[in-house]
Scaffold this active site. Structure first.
Site, PDB file in Angstrom:
ATOM      1  CG  HIS A   1      -1.950   1.087   1.183  1.00 55.68           C
ATOM      2  ND1 HIS A   1      -2.997   1.153   2.062  1.00 55.68           N
ATOM      3  CD2 HIS A   1      -2.097   2.167   0.379  1.00 55.68           C
ATOM      4  CE1 HIS A   1      -3.739   2.210   1.796  1.00 55.68           C
ATOM      5  NE2 HIS A   1      -3.202   2.846   0.777  1.00 55.68           N
TER       6      HIS A   1
ATOM      7  CG  HIS B   1       2.107   8.693   2.067  1.00 57.02           C
ATOM      8  ND1 HIS B   1       1.710   9.199   3.290  1.00 57.02           N
ATOM      9  CD2 HIS B   1       1.008   8.110   1.534  1.00 57.02           C
ATOM     10  CE1 HIS B   1       0.439   8.921   3.492  1.00 57.02           C
ATOM     11  NE2 HIS B   1      -0.016   8.270   2.429  1.00 57.02           N
TER      12      HIS B   1
ATOM     13  CD  GLU C   1       0.424   5.208  -0.910  1.00 54.73           C
ATOM     14  OE1 GLU C   1       1.233   5.384   0.021  1.00 54.73           O
ATOM     15  OE2 GLU C   1      -0.808   5.313  -0.751  1.00 54.73           O
TER      16      GLU C   1
END
Length: 218
Positions: free
Chosen positions: A75, A118, A114
């Site tokens: 993930h 992040h 992502e």
């Protein structure tokens, strides 16, 4: 139009605040807002249990759900603070070819998300970040029962950790978290220092169910 009384207006305001808080949930720790690239305490490598994700009809069109042959998929590799986590730290460009991550992150949209949310907080460029993410994933051996499960089964969350620890003795129980939803396994996460060595998790929620059900790989 009838004006709301002051008490009723306050009630509606509180409901809006609660609703907004619900949408900001992320692996059990508090979002600290936009951060500075490279300024964080440790990483959280989160492996989602794809069969449970794909069990929802809403995800039927997702790439990982088309074949149904995935078990754990990455993930994300999330920079974390001791309390909370940063997001959206810069506008640096992502991978020129997100498909190169398809073997462990089957959804190109997830790869892009992502990185933006992040990866930009890692202090690395996109190539360096996803190389590190791949190294983090490769450092974790998935126990045989989860690599090729034969049918669904039930297991206490602590035993999920124990099985991973058995195959990854460098990790301790406090370096991992198990996530669940409605008593079904949804993810296992690993806390890692910036050099990817195991480290204790901080302020990350663990599954509180006594037993979780593991949805089988098709």
């Amino acid at each position: 139009m009838k004006k709301l009384s002051v008490p009723m207006a306050l009630v509606l305001l509180l409901l809006l605040i609660v609703a907004a808080a619900g949408h900001s949930k992320h692996h059990g720790s508090k979002r600290a807002g936009q951060g500075t690239p490279g300024v964080f305490d440790y990483y959280l490598l989160t492996l989602s249990w794809s069969p449970e994700f794909c069990h929802s009809a809403a995800h039927a069109e997702k790439p990982e759900c088309q074949s149904g042959h995935y078990g754990f998929v990455v993930h994300g590799l999330w920079p974390q603070y001791v309390e909370g986590y940063p997001e959206n730290c810069s506008n640096a460009p992502g991978l020129s070819n997100p498909a190169e991550m398809a073997d462990i992150m089957p959804d190109a949209g997830l790869v892009a998300h992502e990185w933006t949310t992040h990866g930009t907080c890692s202090g690395l460029d996109a190539e360096g970040y996803f190389k590190l993410l791949r190294q983090a994933f490769a450092s974790v051996k998935v126990p045989g029962r989860f690599a090729a499960p034969r049918g669904s089964f039930s297991i206490p969350p602590q035993d999920v950790k124990n099985e991973f620890i058995q195959d990854n003795p460098n990790f301790r129980a406090e370096d991992m978290t198990v996530s669940c939803g409605n008593n079904y396994l949804t993810a296992v996460s690993f806390c890692m220092a910036k050099d990817l060595k195991p480290t204790a998790c901080q302020s990350v929620r663990d599954c509180r169910a006594n037993v979780v059900r593991v949805t089988p790989v098709r």
